[in-house]
Design a protein around this motif. Structure first.
Motif, PDB file in Angstrom:
ATOM      1  N   GLY A 139       0.829  -1.202   0.000  1.00 14.90           N
ATOM      2  CA  GLY A 139       0.000   0.000   0.000  1.00 14.90           C
ATOM      3  C   GLY A 139       0.860   1.247   0.000  1.00 14.90           C
ATOM      4  N   ASP A 140       0.402   2.269   0.729  1.00 15.79           N
ATOM      5  CA  ASP A 140       1.157   3.523   0.772  1.00 15.79           C
ATOM      6  C   ASP A 140       1.896   3.708   2.083  1.00 15.79           C
ATOM      7  N   ARG A 141       2.032   2.651   2.871  1.00 14.85           N
ATOM      8  CA  ARG A 141       2.573   2.855   4.218  1.00 14.85           C
ATOM      9  C   ARG A 141       4.062   3.207   4.230  1.00 14.85           C
ATOM     10  N   LEU A 142       4.804   2.911   3.163  1.00 17.03           N
ATOM     11  CA  LEU A 142       6.214   3.294   3.128  1.00 17.03           C
ATOM     12  C   LEU A 142       6.379   4.778   2.852  1.00 17.03           C
ATOM     13  N   SER A 143       5.346   5.411   2.322  1.00 17.63           N
ATOM     14  CA  SER A 143       5.436   6.838   1.994  1.00 17.63           C
ATOM     15  C   SER A 143       4.764   7.719   3.028  1.00 17.63           C
ATOM     16  N   ARG A 144       4.276   7.120   4.117  1.00 22.48           N
ATOM     17  CA  ARG A 144       3.641   7.935   5.161  1.00 22.48           C
ATOM     18  C   ARG A 144       4.702   8.661   5.972  1.00 22.48           C
ATOM     19  N   GLU A 145       4.358   9.862   6.412  1.00 20.61           N
ATOM     20  CA  GLU A 145       5.316  10.666   7.165  1.00 20.61           C
ATOM     21  C   GLU A 145       5.592  10.070   8.540  1.00 20.61           C
ATOM     22  N   THR A 146       4.574   9.517   9.181  1.00 23.49           N
ATOM     23  CA  THR A 146       4.756   8.918  10.499  1.00 23.49           C
ATOM     24  C   THR A 146       4.462   7.424  10.413  1.00 23.49           C
ATOM     25  N   ASN A 147       5.470   6.641  10.659  1.00 20.24           N
ATOM     26  CA  ASN A 147       5.330   5.191  10.650  1.00 20.24           C
ATOM     27  C   ASN A 147       6.389   4.630  11.585  1.00 20.24           C
ATOM     28  N   ASN A 148       5.959   4.120  12.729  1.00 21.67           N
ATOM     29  CA  ASN A 148       6.897   3.630  13.739  1.00 21.67           C
ATOM     30  C   ASN A 148       7.220   2.154  13.578  1.00 21.67           C
ATOM     31  N   CYS A 149       6.736   1.532  12.516  1.00 21.97           N
ATOM     32  CA  CYS A 149       6.990   0.112  12.295  1.00 21.97           C
ATOM     33  C   CYS A 149       8.431  -0.085  11.833  1.00 21.97           C
ATOM     34  N   LYS A 150       9.170  -0.950  12.520  1.00 26.12           N
ATOM     35  CA  LYS A 150      10.581  -1.129  12.166  1.00 26.12           C
ATOM     36  C   LYS A 150      10.746  -1.825  10.826  1.00 26.12           C
ATOM     37  N   LEU A 151       9.804  -2.709  10.447  1.00 23.97           N
ATOM     38  CA  LEU A 151       9.916  -3.361   9.152  1.00 23.97           C
ATOM     39  C   LEU A 151       9.600  -2.373   8.029  1.00 23.97           C
ATOM     40  N   CYS A 152       8.573  -1.550   8.213  1.00 16.61           N
ATOM     41  CA  CYS A 152       8.276  -0.515   7.218  1.00 16.61           C
ATOM     42  C   CYS A 152       9.463   0.435   7.048  1.00 16.61           C
ATOM     43  N   THR A 153      10.074   0.821   8.168  1.00 16.30           N
ATOM     44  CA  THR A 153      11.227   1.715   8.103  1.00 16.30           C
ATOM     45  C   THR A 153      12.367   1.073   7.318  1.00 16.30           C
ATOM     46  N   PHE A 154      12.590  -0.215   7.581  1.00 15.90           N
ATOM     47  CA  PHE A 154      13.641  -0.928   6.851  1.00 15.90           C
ATOM     48  C   PHE A 154      13.318  -1.002   5.358  1.00 15.90           C
ATOM     49  N   LEU A 155      12.098  -1.388   5.018  1.00 16.12           N
ATOM     50  CA  LEU A 155      11.728  -1.518   3.611  1.00 16.12           C
ATOM     51  C   LEU A 155      11.819  -0.170   2.900  1.00 16.12           C
ATOM     52  N   ALA A 156      11.419   0.895   3.578  1.00 10.75           N
ATOM     53  CA  ALA A 156      11.496   2.227   2.969  1.00 10.75           C
ATOM     54  C   ALA A 156      12.945   2.613   2.686  1.00 10.75           C
ATOM     55  N   SER A 157      13.874   2.150   3.522  1.00  8.29           N
ATOM     56  CA  SER A 157      15.291   2.490   3.327  1.00  8.29           C
ATOM     57  C   SER A 157      15.898   1.787   2.130  1.00  8.29           C
ATOM     58  N   THR A 158      15.189   0.792   1.567  1.00  9.33           N
ATOM     59  CA  THR A 158      15.723   0.047   0.425  1.00  9.33           C
ATOM     60  C   THR A 158      15.174   0.545  -0.903  1.00  9.33           C
ATOM     61  N   THR A 159      14.493   1.677  -0.891  1.00 10.48           N
ATOM     62  CA  THR A 159      13.984   2.252  -2.135  1.00 10.48           C
ATOM     63  C   THR A 159      14.636   3.604  -2.368  1.00 10.48           C
ATOM     64  N   ALA A 160      15.154   3.801  -3.571  1.00 13.92           N
ATOM     65  CA  ALA A 160      15.821   5.060  -3.897  1.00 13.92           C
ATOM     66  C   ALA A 160      14.861   6.084  -4.475  1.00 13.92           C
ATOM     67  N   GLU A 161      13.646   5.629  -4.873  1.00 14.98           N
ATOM     68  CA  GLU A 161      12.689   6.556  -5.479  1.00 14.98           C
ATOM     69  C   GLU A 161      12.171   7.549  -4.434  1.00 14.98           C
ATOM     70  N   PRO A 162      11.852   8.763  -4.847  1.00 16.98           N
ATOM     71  CA  PRO A 162      11.242   9.729  -3.920  1.00 16.98           C
ATOM     72  C   PRO A 162       9.926   9.181  -3.374  1.00 16.98           C
ATOM     73  N   LYS A 163       9.784   9.174  -2.068  1.00 14.67           N
ATOM     74  CA  LYS A 163       8.595   8.586  -1.451  1.00 14.67           C
ATOM     75  C   LYS A 163       7.542   9.671  -1.234  1.00 14.67           C
ATOM     76  N   THR A 164       6.944  10.118  -2.318  1.00 17.72           N
ATOM     77  CA  THR A 164       5.885  11.116  -2.197  1.00 17.72           C
ATOM     78  C   THR A 164       4.659  10.491  -1.553  1.00 17.72           C
ATOM     79  N   ARG A 165       3.927  11.306  -0.870  1.00 15.02           N
ATOM     80  CA  ARG A 165       2.772  10.807  -0.130  1.00 15.02           C
ATOM     81  C   ARG A 165       1.786  10.111  -1.066  1.00 15.02           C
TER      82      ARG A 165
END
Length: 968
Positions: A112-138
């Motif tokens: 879904g869009d949870r990797l592009s949310r401004e507030t997300n305290n999930c450690k797995l989401c944070t990790f997955l977001a760190s593996t994408t180089a694309e701009p994470k627009t909302r």
């Protein structure tokens, strides 16, 4: 290209070409492995009591994922496909007007869009977001897919032979594959199990892969690739292993220096002295070189140099060569001499340390003071209880759809997404541009064999594979099969259908049935499995920590990081990287090794059989191998298959030289006067008086053509009219391209060295490099001009030189402004002693022929832009100019377009006429400068009516200019 809708099935064929295949276990066939990736939410039953730590929190969606089971299911899918027990065609498709895509890959989860949310305290989401180089627009949506390592961009670059057929890998079935994951952007026009066509070659290297951290490689672990966890400091033990491996296995990577050889002005840093000391030493000594960005530093011993001294020491070497310390910067004569010997200095080094993270001030990350970026990592507890699968419902309902196990989505959803897709023409396989050059000799030989034995092309390919397996030549094997067919009482052309019929009969009636030639043959010859179905299955290796799932990122592919670094923008560093035989590159994230036999980095542990090539042999052809040699591909970090010591075809050498010029001219030079100096090392590789050479940067053939005639005049004319700047179309569909590079007045306008801007000899690269927007790339052949390299290949070949039955070029003379030195570029004039880059040179075109006018007429063909006096035209300009201004300039006489080359196009039978577009200079001396090129295409029917070169020339829209033209 479209194909009928296909019904998707995961079938398990019992045999291929008559060879029985054992069943391969899928997850559902193993007790206790019912498929699910859904788990209780953080607050639900089954969680340990107590409040979860803030840094150990999972969101409700991530808590439902069973990544261990997903990886096992993906492994079953890919292993079954490798063995041929699961039919999975990795094809290219398209839906409606959406992008072309590859399928089928294992779908782990929709994020879904949870990797592009401004507030997300999930450690797995944070990790997955760190593996994408694309701009994470909302609102941006992503999905998590699992891939087979042997299909990734690292290994699956399809090699083709001179016939255009895929080259079968050798020894591939001896290795086990691994499974990795990656975060992929969602696209409503791309199915859940698919990725955009070139994502494996572009998106994945940019983002990095996600691996499950497993036990270190054991002696009997034959996995293609395993992940490594990185430490804060660079791993010098691993670097020493890479160096020792190369020294032990790659004879072609060793520096070639005679014992006791010296080089005037050669100095090195003694890294073993208490304080590093610069001293003169023989060039034959072992030494390490440094390549880095100077930057604004004025220190004598900046941090990057000090760190390079430390690396040299730690890797067991004593001497280090650094330009700013080892060249007397106040001695101009010494500087010019050593600039011309850069090929010897960098080729002679044991290895070159490359600082691709900053400049002289910043240091090398992970060596002493400079920290490097940490490797993304997440540690997950394995849930001890599974919830019911949502598709299963109550116990009375049937088991989950088997399609869910194989691709990670319900079969109904899979079929719904595939309902309106169509097969799409994949000319490059996985999007890679292969740079394929067909061997016309091999193709002709194949045709002769098919005619002689009366067999179709697909049968010949099968016989070729079998001949390779049994160690026979194809000719010998066909004679054996012909004799066998004769004894069986059937023609050889019926042998393959007969064997297929026998295989089909065994499958239908049992192994003992008497199948005969009358049985219906199989629809097609199936592709041989990558792995033998009888080979015991070896499951994925165990997790590094029992009861934990530890995920690490392989981080951005170092080849991408290097390409995006400041180091890769500098003109001087280009030849330093290209000329070195071994490179140890320090990026902000990790260390990367590249030599002529292997390309490795810290985050991926490759199997020794891939890394340790046979002595004096390059790496296996399925191993992508680097960024420094050739620059031949649109995505240059995907080059692969170095062939050290192998004699290249002339077309390959010319294409590589074009790549070097294109890559070098795309870089920046602080001093424009270094335009040729910083390329002298590369040019030295092409300084053969009897072959390919460079004259002030212009490629020429200095020897004899295949018909015994001198090649200098024709190839010089071909090259000065062949290069162009990367540019933009003046309008959609126009074949007029305009660039605006700055002039370097010290050098002639007719060579790329006289301009600051990306220059190329490839029409498709020149036009596409400036196109706006991404979009889907077109096939090169659709819009490409005649192939520059083919001229060199045909003209220098005894076999093909006669195919160019008409050829003409202008007579030109190179001379200095004072008239004291002059060389007529005809016959076998010496090239290496001509064109001192420190002098100013003029070029005179004798008895020039120029265009009669520049009135571009609309074509009656909808697909064509303009015609010039009945002939299709293409224009490339190095200065901003409109079509109207171009026409007006020719009318006033401020512009003139002069013919320099006309010929039959090799292998095509069209013709081509190449012109230089010249602009009158302001010096008042009646001189001109090259501002572009114009190409006229002579269609085949036109060439057919010309009996000889003179008639071709007479039909061109040219007239005599009346006096010589002098180009500055």
């Amino acid at each position: 290209m479209s194909s009928p809708e296909r019904e998707f099935t995961f079938r398990r064929p019992t045999s291929v070409a008559g060879v029985p295949r054992p069943e391969f276990p899928t997850p559902s066939s193993v007790p206790g492995s019912a498929f699910t990736f859904r788990f209780p939410p953080p607050s639900g039953p089954g969680r340990a009591s107590g409040k979860a730590k803030e840094d150990d929190r999972l969101c409700e969606d991530c808590a439902k994922l069973d990544l261990e089971q997903s990886l096992a299911s993906a492994f079953a899918l890919y292993e079954g496909a490798r063995r041929g027990t699961i039919s999975r065609l990795l094809g290219v498709y398209r839906r409606a007007s959406g992008p072309a895509y590859l399928k089928d890959f294992y779908h782990v989860a929709s994020l879904g869009d949870r990797l592009s949310r401004e507030t997300n305290n999930c450690k797995l989401c944070t990790f997955l977001a760190s593996t994408t180089a694309e701009p994470k627009t909302r609102g941006t949506k992503y999905k998590l897919l699992a891939f087979c390592s042997s299909e990734s961009y690292l290994f699956e670059a399809a090699r083709r032979d001179g016939r255009g057929s895929l080259v079968r890998r050798q020894g591939w079935d001896a290795l086990e594959h691994n499974v990795f994951m990656a975060v992929v952007p969602e696209d409503p026009l791309v199915p859940k199990t698919a990725i955009p066509l070139r994502w494996l070659e572009t998106g994945l290297p940019r983002n990095g892969a996600i691996y499950r951290l497993t036990q270190p490689r054991s002696a009997d672990e034959s996995r293609i690739v395993l992940p490594r966890g990185l430490r804060p400091k660079a791993d010098f033990v691993l670097m020493r292993t890479w160096l020792d491996c190369c020294r032990g296995s790659h004879d072609f990577c060793k520096p070639r220096k005679p014992a006791g050889a010296t080089l005037r002005g050669f100095r090195v840093i003694d890294c073993e002295s208490f304080a590093p000391l610069v001293e003169e030493r023989p060039w034959s000594e072992r030494y390490v070189a440094l390549s880095y960005v100077w930057g604004p530093s004025t220190e004598k011993w900046p941090q990057t140099v000090l760190d390079a001294v430390e690396v040299t020491r730690r890797l067991g070497e004593r001497y280090l060569w650094v330009d700013r310390l080892c060249i007397d910067q106040t001695n101009e004569d010494e500087k010019r001499f050593l600039f011309s010997k850069m090929n010897l200095i960098y080729e002679g080094a044991e290895f070159t340390i490359i600082g691709a993270a900053g400049d002289a001030r910043t240091g090398l990350p992970g060596v002493t003071m400079r920290q490097r970026k940490p490797q993304p990592r997440v540690e997950l507890d394995r849930p001890t209880r599974r919830s019911q699968d949502a598709n299963a419902g109550s116990s009375a309902q049937p088991d989950p759809d088997p399609g869910l196990e194989l691709v990670g989505v319900p079969l109904e959803e899979y079929e719904r997404e595939a309902s309106d897709e169509r097969g799409w023409l994949d000319t490059h396989r996985h999007g890679l541009r292969s740079g394929l050059a067909l061997d016309m000799g091999e193709l002709m030989r194949d045709q002769e064999l098919m005619d002689k034995y009366d067999i179709p092309d697909e049968h010949l390919q099968l016989f070729q594979d079998l001949a390779d397996d049994f160690g026979h030549t194809i000719e010998n094997f066909l004679e054996i099969q012909k004799e066998l067919a004769l004894r069986m009482g059937i023609p050889l052309k019926e042998m393959v259908p007969y064997l297929q019929g026998r295989a089909a009969g065994r499958g239908a009636r049992g192994e003992g049935s008497n199948g005969g030639a009358s049985l219906p043959p199989a629809a097609s010859i199936p592709e041989r499995p990558v792995t033998s179905p009888s080979k015991p299955c070896k499951p994925l290796p165990p997790s590094r920590v029992e009861g934990k799932t530890i995920l690490v990122s392989s981080m951005q592919e170092p080849r991408v990081t290097i390409r995006n670094s400041e180091w890769a923008t500098r003109g001087w560093t280009y030849q330093e990287g290209v000329l070195s035989k071994r490179r140890l590159v320090f990026t902000e994230e990790q260390v990367y090794w590249e030599c002529s036999g292997m390309a490795l980095n810290e985050t991926l542990d490759l199997h020794p059989s891939i890394v340790q090539a046979e002595p004096r042999a390059p790496m296996p052809d399925y191993m992508l191998s680097g960024i420094f040699e050739g620059d031949m591909h649109r995505v240059p970090e995907l080059q692969y298959g170095f062939q050290p010591g192998k004699r290249e075809e002339m077309g390959q050498s010319v294409q590589k030289l074009d790549g070097h010029i294109r890559a070098y001219t795309s870089r920046k030079l602080t001093n424009p006067g270094d335009s040729l100096n910083a390329f002298l090392g590369v040019a030295a590789h092409y300084s053969d008086e009897s072959g390919l050479s460079l004259l002030l940067g212009i490629p020429v053939w200095a020897g004899l053509f295949g018909d015994g005639k001198p090649g200098l005049q024709h190839t010089f004319a071909l090259s000065i009219s062949g290069w162009m700047h990367s540019a933009r179309r003046i309008a959609d569909g126009a074949e007029m391209y305009v660039a605006s590079p700055a002039r370097r007045e010290k050098f002639p306008s007719w060579t790329w060295a006289g301009w600051q801007g990306t220059a190329t000899f490839s029409e498709s690269d020149a036009s596409s490099a400036g196109e706006a927007g991404g979009g889907e790339e077109q096939d090169d052949d659709e819009a490409a001009d005649v192939d520059y390299r083919d001229f060199f290949m045909a003209l220098t070949s005894e076999q093909w030189v006669s195919s160019i039955d008409k050829i003409w070029s202008a007579e030109m003379m190179l001379h200095d402004a004072g008239g004291t030195e002059a060389t007529l570029l005809t016959g076998r004039a010496p090239v290496s002693s001509t064109g001192d880059p420190n002098m100013r040179w003029l070029l005179t075109i004798r008895k020039p022929l120029v265009l009669r006018h520049m009135y571009l007429m609309h074509s009656v063909n909808e697909w064509e832009w303009r015609r010039l006096m009945g002939k299709s035209v293409r224009i490339h300009l190095s200065v901003p100019m409109t079509e109207a201004a171009l026409t007006a300039g020719h009318k006033t006489g401020d512009l003139v377009t002069v013919l320099v080359f006309a010929s039959t196009v090799p292998f095509i039978w069209n013709g081509v006429a190449r012109f230089l577009i010249l602009r009158r200079t302001d010096d008042g001396g009646g001189r001109w400068e090259r501002i572009g090129r114009l190409t006229l295409i002579l269609e085949e029917w036109m060439m057919d009516k010309y009996g000889d070169t003179k008639k071709m020339l007479d039909d061109l829209p040219v007239k005599s200019f009346g006096k010589d033209i002098i180009l500055v």
